[in-house]
Design a protein around this motif. Structure first.
Motif: not given
Length: 425
Positions: A166-171, A347-351
């Motif tokens: 699981l990657p960091g979404l904004e890292a 990655y789409d954080v909202a989705r």
């Protein structure tokens, strides 16, 4: 259909666009190997797609119904995909690079990130499982692809299982390496506590490499910093023992042994997996800022080639690695990619927040490669997800555990809300 012990395997080859926004443009071939239990060849089974770690690594070659594959084929028809550019899927090699100038090669390589892999998978799904979603099992980088898939085409998924990925979404790449280096240092310290005699063994080898022009069997110079790449595997279950025994056979009189030099060449060349080197930092690039060789810029002083004790590095890529014989054709293109500031978000954080596809993930508490803190933050931001965190396994827990990790993830996923028919195409 070739038969392996307990398995029947079938190879499929698909034609996909190099650039999915230009479906009539140049194409690639993607090979995917179907594996099904020998007793269930004619059964109507759902599909499970295995997403390999990497980037730039081919899918594992099955030898029979064993490990996680045995567990998977109890319930699924498994698809082992050589992601574009790897294995038998129009591989990226030095021959590829030799036919393009640096700008053309850099432009070509931008099409080998997770977003293009997801587009390939959706095209393949439309052919092997038309109208039906499938499940994914992502190992390490395969988990990064999973979140790109959930962001880009969740309608194609019925469930996702992730093992240490699981990657960091904004890292950013900088944040990843700031977190990674201390864990690599800790793995070194644990190694030297376990094998204190190896402090001197490593020092002796490093001194020899500084004082002499030592050549590997392929002609490349064997330097101290290349020796430090031996730490790549310190986050895997039994690698510390492997490294210890490699050092035990390092000398032939006053010269490094041929056995050791062949080990050094094979473990550090990357000539057969150039995408791993050239695109590695780009997997963290989605903020329109250059990665700019983050691992090299952020190298702590304690990892210096003249430090004592000498510390091994981990899953870091450095620009000097492009000096290796098999990677030289990629040097200029890799520099262009490292300086690029036009990366698209993966990655789409909202989705992901509103996700309804069941996602079950294992997070390795002591993972040297994928930061557990970032993974847990991401897990908390994915809808309809469940996470199992454990220090029982290292980064290779998905394969080292046989089928037990996958079995637990399947049970964890079964407790999540299923995808409703309206959610899928």
């Amino acid at each position: 259909m070739p038969r392996l012990p307990g398995l029947v395997v079938t190879d499929h080859v698909f034609t996909v666009p190099l650039d999915h926004s230009r479906p009539d443009g140049p194409t690639l071939e993607v090979m995917a190997r179907e594996a099904v239990a020998a007793t269930k060849v004619d059964s109507d089974l759902p599909w499970l797609v295995f997403l390999q770690g990497g980037p730039g690594m081919k899918s594992p070659r099955p030898t029979g119904a064993n490990g996680w594959l045995e567990r998977a084929t109890r319930d699924y028809r498994v698809l082992l995909v050589d992601q574009r550019g790897t294995g038998r899927s129009t591989p990226v090699t030095s021959r590829t690079a030799s036919g393009l100038d640096a700008a053309e090669l850099a432009s070509y390589l931008r099409h080998f990130r997770a977003d293009s892999i997801v587009a390939d998978l959706e095209l393949i799904r439309g052919q092997v499982s038309p109208g039906k979603p499938w499940a994914t099992l992502g190992q390490s980088y395969g988990g990064f692809i999973t979140l790109a898939y959930l962001s880009q085409a969740p309608e194609g998924l019925r469930g996702c299982y992730v093992m240490g990925g699981l990657p960091g979404l904004e890292a950013t790449a900088d944040e990843v390496y700031r977190r990674t280096y201390p864990r690599v240092r800790a793995k070194n310290e644990a190694y030297y506590r376990r094998y204190p005699e190896d402090v001197e063994r490593v020092r002796r080898i490093a001194d020899h490499l500084r004082d002499d022009d030592v050549r590997l069997p392929d002609g490349d110079r064997f330097t101290v910093r290349r020796f430090q790449l031996f730490g790549f595997g310190l986050g895997m279950g039994d690698y510390a023992q492997t490294l210890h025994w490699m050092l035990d056979e390092a000398w032939d009189g006053e010269e490094l042994s041929r056995t050791f030099l062949y080990e050094a060449m094979n473990r550090t060349a990357f000539g057969d997996t150039p995408l791993y080197v050239v695109l590695h930092e780009s997997i963290y690039a989605q903020d329109n800022r250059p990665t700019d060789w983050a691992a090299s810029r952020l190298l702590p002083v304690e990892f210096a080639a003249d430090a004592s004790p000498l510390l091994f590095t981990g899953e870091m890529i450095y620009p000097w690695m492009l000096e290796f014989g098999g990677l030289e054709p990629f040097t200029e293109a890799a520099s262009l990619l490292a300086s690029s500031d036009t990366w698209t978000p993966l990655y789409d954080v909202a989705r992901l927040r509103d996700n309804r596809v069941p996602v079950a993930a294992a997070v390795w508490h002591d993972d040297m490669y994928v930061d557990a803190g970032l993974s847990l933050d991401t897990a908390n931001r994915i809808g309809n997800s469940a996470v199992w965190i454990t220090n029982e396994w290292e980064h290779d827990g998905g394969s080292a555990s046989g089928g037990s990790v996958l079995d637990r993830l399947l049970k964890l996923g079964a407790d999540l809300a299923p995808v409703q028919p309206a959610d899928v195409s």
